[in-house]
Design a protein around this motif. Structure first.
Motif, PDB file in Angstrom:
ATOM      1  N   PHE A   1       1.299  -4.852  -0.391  1.00 44.34           N
ATOM      2  CA  PHE A   1       1.456  -3.608  -1.142  1.00 44.34           C
ATOM      3  C   PHE A   1       0.210  -3.301  -1.975  1.00 44.34           C
ATOM      4  N   GLY A   2      -0.393  -4.330  -2.535  1.00 47.69           N
ATOM      5  CA  GLY A   2      -1.611  -4.134  -3.324  1.00 47.69           C
ATOM      6  C   GLY A   2      -2.748  -3.576  -2.493  1.00 47.69           C
ATOM      7  N   PHE A   3      -3.005  -4.194  -1.339  1.00 50.02           N
ATOM      8  CA  PHE A   3      -4.073  -3.696  -0.482  1.00 50.02           C
ATOM      9  C   PHE A   3      -3.745  -2.317   0.088  1.00 50.02           C
ATOM     10  N   ALA A   4      -2.469  -2.069   0.400  1.00 46.57           N
ATOM     11  CA  ALA A   4      -2.072  -0.742   0.884  1.00 46.57           C
ATOM     12  C   ALA A   4      -2.303   0.316  -0.195  1.00 46.57           C
ATOM     13  N   GLY A   5      -2.008  -0.022  -1.438  1.00 45.56           N
ATOM     14  CA  GLY A   5      -2.257   0.907  -2.537  1.00 45.56           C
ATOM     15  C   GLY A   5      -3.726   1.203  -2.728  1.00 45.56           C
ATOM     16  N   VAL A   6      -4.560   0.185  -2.576  1.00 44.78           N
ATOM     17  CA  VAL A   6      -6.007   0.390  -2.687  1.00 44.78           C
ATOM     18  C   VAL A   6      -6.489   1.319  -1.578  1.00 44.78           C
ATOM     19  N   VAL A   7      -5.990   1.114  -0.370  1.00 43.08           N
ATOM     20  CA  VAL A   7      -6.388   1.978   0.748  1.00 43.08           C
ATOM     21  C   VAL A   7      -5.947   3.418   0.491  1.00 43.08           C
ATOM     22  N   LEU A   8      -4.741   3.605  -0.040  1.00 46.80           N
ATOM     23  CA  LEU A   8      -4.277   4.964  -0.335  1.00 46.80           C
ATOM     24  C   LEU A   8      -5.105   5.628  -1.420  1.00 46.80           C
ATOM     25  N   ILE A   9      -5.464   4.875  -2.450  1.00 45.86           N
ATOM     26  CA  ILE A   9      -6.268   5.449  -3.532  1.00 45.86           C
ATOM     27  C   ILE A   9      -7.693   5.719  -3.062  1.00 45.86           C
ATOM     28  N   PHE A  10      -8.235   4.780  -2.290  1.00 41.00           N
ATOM     29  CA  PHE A  10      -9.604   4.903  -1.802  1.00 41.00           C
ATOM     30  C   PHE A  10      -9.723   6.034  -0.782  1.00 41.00           C
ATOM     31  N   ALA A  11      -8.731   6.217   0.060  1.00 39.68           N
ATOM     32  CA  ALA A  11      -8.681   7.267   1.081  1.00 39.68           C
ATOM     33  C   ALA A  11      -9.962   7.308   1.918  1.00 39.68           C
ATOM     34  N   PRO A  12     -10.228   6.243   2.699  1.00 42.78           N
ATOM     35  CA  PRO A  12     -11.480   6.210   3.467  1.00 42.78           C
ATOM     36  C   PRO A  12     -11.584   7.304   4.519  1.00 42.78           C
ATOM     37  N   TRP A  13     -10.486   7.917   4.916  1.00 40.62           N
ATOM     38  CA  TRP A  13     -10.516   8.976   5.905  1.00 40.62           C
ATOM     39  C   TRP A  13     -11.065  10.275   5.331  1.00 40.62           C
ATOM     40  N   GLN A  14     -11.228  10.333   3.996  1.00 39.19           N
ATOM     41  CA  GLN A  14     -11.750  11.539   3.365  1.00 39.19           C
ATOM     42  C   GLN A  14     -13.203  11.403   2.921  1.00 39.19           C
ATOM     43  N   THR A  15     -13.822  10.246   3.128  1.00 42.93           N
ATOM     44  CA  THR A  15     -15.189  10.041   2.670  1.00 42.93           C
ATOM     45  C   THR A  15     -16.152  10.084   3.837  1.00 42.93           C
ATOM     46  N   THR A  16     -17.381  10.485   3.551  1.00 43.83           N
ATOM     47  CA  THR A  16     -18.423  10.523   4.570  1.00 43.83           C
ATOM     48  C   THR A  16     -19.730  10.028   3.967  1.00 43.83           C
ATOM     49  N   GLY A  17     -20.655   9.675   4.822  1.00 41.45           N
ATOM     50  CA  GLY A  17     -22.002   9.325   4.392  1.00 41.45           C
ATOM     51  C   GLY A  17     -22.111   7.962   3.745  1.00 41.45           C
TER      52      GLY A  17
END
Length: 94
Positions: free
Chosen positions: A57-73
């Protein structure tokens, strides 16, 4: 210029490319990495089922907050550097 100053300069350069909130969340993953590394190297004993669930759950929460699908470059490389730094801090606690 000393080694410590160069490291701080690199960390500052990486952090300058990331939103401070994202950098803080990624840096706050140190306890998660500490538990994961402790499990892998065997220093964490008596692991009840609730702890791996909390880790997921902790790592899943980090992924949701980080949202790597919305970052570029270059943000991706900066984020990776901060995650590696958090994991390396965790080695000292594991």
């Amino acid at each position: 210029m000393g080694r410590r100053t160069r490291r701080r300069g690199k960390a500052a350069a990486i952090s300058a490319r990331l939103d401070s909130g994202v950098a803080g969340v990624l840096n706050a993953t140190t306890p998660l990495w500490s538990l994961l590394i402790g499990v892998v190297i065997g220093s964490e004993r008596g692991l009840r089922p609730v702890r791996p669930g909390g880790l997921l759950f902790g790592f899943a929460g980090v992924v949701l907050i980080f949202a790597p699908w919305q970052t570029t470059g270059p943000v991706g490389w900066g984020a990776l550097a901060i995650v590696v730094a958090a994991a390396s801090y965790a080695v000292g606690f594991a």
